[in-house]
Structures are given as C-alpha cells and as structure tokens.
Design a protein around this motif. Sequence first.
Motif, PDB file in Angstrom:
ATOM      1  N   GLU A  90       0.834  -1.204   0.000  1.00  0.00           N
ATOM      2  CA  GLU A  90       0.000   0.000   0.000  1.00  0.00           C
ATOM      3  C   GLU A  90       0.872   1.259   0.000  1.00  0.00           C
ATOM      4  N   CYS A 110       0.895   4.093  -3.082  1.00  0.00           N
ATOM      5  CA  CYS A 110       0.798   5.551  -2.975  1.00  0.00           C
ATOM      6  C   CYS A 110       1.669   6.237  -4.017  1.00  0.00           C
ATOM      7  N   TYR A 165      -2.715   6.899  -6.983  1.00  0.00           N
ATOM      8  CA  TYR A 165      -2.565   7.836  -5.854  1.00  0.00           C
ATOM      9  C   TYR A 165      -1.489   8.880  -6.129  1.00  0.00           C
ATOM     10  N   VAL A 220       1.827  10.195  -5.341  1.00  0.00           N
ATOM     11  CA  VAL A 220       2.313  11.304  -4.522  1.00  0.00           C
ATOM     12  C   VAL A 220       3.540  11.960  -5.139  1.00  0.00           C
ATOM     13  N   PRO A 277      -4.145   3.469   1.279  1.00  0.00           N
ATOM     14  CA  PRO A 277      -3.290   4.522   0.720  1.00  0.00           C
ATOM     15  C   PRO A 277      -3.746   5.918   1.124  1.00  0.00           C
ATOM     16  N   GLU A 278      -5.067   6.151   1.188  1.00  0.00           N
ATOM     17  CA  GLU A 278      -5.560   7.476   1.586  1.00  0.00           C
ATOM     18  C   GLU A 278      -5.065   7.817   2.987  1.00  0.00           C
ATOM     19  N   ILE A 326      -1.323   8.607   2.913  1.00  0.00           N
ATOM     20  CA  ILE A 326      -1.052   9.953   2.388  1.00  0.00           C
ATOM     21  C   ILE A 326      -1.403  10.999   3.437  1.00  0.00           C
TER      22      ILE A 326
END
Lengths: 360, 148
Positions: free
Chosen positions: B24, B28, B33, B35, B119-120, B123
């Motif tokens: 996970e 990200c 996702y 980042v 992942p949320e 982050i």
Amino acid sequence: MGKSTIIPFGPQHPVLPEPVHLDLEIMDEKVVRAIPSIGYVHRGLEKLTETKDYNEMFYVIERICGICSFGHGWGYTLAVEGLMNVDVPDRADYLRTALHELSRIHSHLLWLGLLADGLGFESLFMHCWRLREKVLDLFEKMTGGRVIFSICKVGGLRKDITPEMQNDVLKTIKSLRNEVNSLTKVFLDDASVKNRLCGVGKLSKTEAVDLCAVGPVARGSGVNNDIRLTGIGKYLDLGFKPILEEDGDCYARCKVRILELYQSFDLIEQIMLELPQGPVDVPVKGMPPSNDFIARMEQPRGEAFYYVQGNGTKYLQRMRVRTPTNANIPAMVKTLQGCDLTDVSMLILTIDPCISCTER
Amino acid sequence: MTYLSKSPWVIHYDGSSCNGCDIEVLACLTPVYDVERFGIINTGDPKQADVFLITGSVNEQNKAVIKQIYEQMPDPKVVIAIGICANSGGIFRDCYNVMGGVDTVIPVDVYVPGCAARPEAIIDGVVKGLSILEEKRKASEVAKEASA
C-alpha cells in the motif's frame, strides 16, 4: 583472478520492499558464492494456534502475507475442512477459485512491476501497478478489502457476490486483457528487456527437480508441478492446463507469469459465466477432531502446504505452513553462483521472493 | 500545503509486516494515488531521506537495522508508523518474536492505523508528518540563530 570480496546485500535495499540479507562473495565482478540469511520478518505466528481458536486463527493465517492473503486463507480453510469433513457448496468453490485467480493476477502484475523497476524501466513499473489497481478495485467491491479480504471461512464464504459484481468482473477483465497485451509486447519483445533476461540465471530441469523448486520457477524449467492439477477448487472442472516453458532462464520465468495472467483471465471469465446458483456456506458443527490433515495450495509463487492437527477442542494442537519462497531459496542460491554482480537483482526477483511468507 | 517548501523524500523499511502495508505504501507512489506529483520520491538511501515510513512491528533482529536507518537520516526528520503492527504489534502482539510497536525503539511522530493501512490514510499521515517536519526545521533554525 583477484582477491574475493564480500558485499553485503540488504536487509534494507532498493530491490524489494522486504528485508532479506545476502552475503555476496565477489571475485572480479562475478559472484562466487551467495549466503542468504533470513529472520528479519519472523513473527512466530504458528504458535498463536494455542491461544486463538480455529476460526480466529483464520485471520492470523491470512496475514502471513498481504500479497497472497486469499490463497493462505483458502489453504488453511481447506485443511480445517478436511479435518472436520466439511463439504463446501459448489458456488463457494467456484467463487474461491475466481478470487484466488484474481489474487494471482494482482500478484503477477505486482511482480512484473517490480521486475520493470529492477530493470530500471520506471514507466513500465508504473503501468503494471496502474493495472493492478483495477484488480484491487474489484476486490474492494467483492470483499470490502484491498489486500486483506477475510471473505473465506471454514465452511464456505462469508458473503455472496451480486450479479452486478459479476458483470463488473467481466468488464474489468476484458479491459485488463487489452491493456496487458501492450505490456506483454514490452516484456517479451523489447530488446533492452530481453538483453537483461535471456540466458540469465539458467536452471536446468534436473536442477529444478533436485533443488525442489516450485511454482513459476519450476515451470520455467519445464517441471510440471502445478498443485492446481490435484483437484483443489474447481480447476479440473474448468479444464485447467499448466503453463510450461523449457529454457529455465529469467526470460522463461517471466514468460510463464505473463502467460499465467492470460490463463487467469480465461478462468475467471469462464467462472463468471458458469457460476452456479445456491448457498455460499454450510453450517460447521463440532470441534476439530484428534487427527491431522494436510492441504496443498498453488499460490502465485508456487506450492504451499498447510498442516493442521486437532485435539478435540476449539484450539488446534498444531498448525504448520510451508511456503513457496522457502522452497525456492536453494534454487536462487544455485543460480546466483557464477552470475554477474549486475544480474543479482534480476535473479533474486525472478523467484518472486515473499519474505514474510518465508519467515512468518 | 503552503508549507511544502521543498520536496520531501521518503525511505521505507519493512519491520516485520505481512507485506499488506508495504504494497500500500508503494501503491501511494504509483499512478492512481501518485504522490510524486508533490515531489515525494521513494529513495533507498537513508542519507537523502526526510521521512521514515516504517511498516510492521519490531523484533530482536531488525531492532538494530531500524535504529541504524534512523540515525543515518539527517535532521530534521519525521518517523511515520504505518499499520497497526507498527503502532502496537496488532494481531501479532502476542507472538514470541514481536517486541511491539516501532515506538519501543525510535521516537514516532505520526501513527497511521489500519490493517492494512489504506493509501488514503498513508497519504494523510505523510501530510501530517510534513507539517511536523516543517515545525522541526523552523525550531532548529531558531536554535541556530540563538546560538549565533
């Protein structure tokens, strides 16, 4: 010939997200010997059977590894069901097979991504992981979790899927198949990828048999030891045939995994079209008897087996797992001998090591 | 996010996690996702890292490794414990080879719960960590001025 030097590799290193340590004895850029040492991820979860009952234990077993979590859960439930003589309904068996194949797709895409990263092909890595997210979305829809599902249980499945989900799976598989086609071209035909993979880390058929290699490593060397042929799940009813390659090099192992992706697509589509109606679980009565049972399971990385021993109470007497990476480490050490230092990361990657499975 | 004055680089180490949180963390960094948009890059070198992401619990064998990575990172630095195992040991708390959460070995700034952490959530944890990083940087500048 110069003097030999020892280069330590790991436990913190950029090839894998997991810790593994290797001492590489190097002479003139060639690896003479590789000595693996493991134990960084050992938790000792088999001993938890003494304090957690056989239903609770399922959640622990699922967390042996976050990549093949469904397979571990299924293997464990197969063992306990065998011990307690539970017959699982057809629909549950079909769905378990489908979920396991979805796990295989997600695991192989993840591995292809790591391979691309190991090659230095960053954009290919990103594409593999982008496709993998589609599978994770399916999992989230069907089970509620992205990597740990807890949908399996002793006696069947915890919940059923709806016809809409069935359609979603078919739709996603169709789009995945198209996108994987373009990835396949890069992995199997691109000159720079082939230069890194072809002829690297040869493992002959006899070596693979002697060193007890399992899974895609063995199948890349032409050894047919796919446990799915032994009658787990619904593979035989679906006309499953294992994928074999003869060359035994990194390219062959990569090819086996890519072809397995297509095979999993076929199996899942077939299941979603033929899925029988009916319940997805049966009530389980009584306690695990004083007896033992071994279940075998083909994980994305190869054969795993699950040994359970009951003692008439709700706690199991003994629970033991043997995982595929453990069996593949001798083969990895063998291929590392005499390889170039630059190929070490490729050779470690192509056995698809899962350290948290190995050490538990 | 106005305080994001420089690109924070992260280093990831897997204590004894089940891989769930590790993948996970990697998820990200990949397209859904992503980042990297914010300049966050995963580095393998502790000397270049500002943020230490650690998954999984601590045991006898990896205790030294975690300490070593932490000490090699330049100040100011932030440690983020990802997943319930890194927070407290989680489901494996009772195992004989698990000493507990990461905070038994090094100081932890942000705890991200979850099994596996989504992942949320990761982050979100990193964003919280970045504001702590900025505070630490300001504090060290103030200390420097005071001593000069």
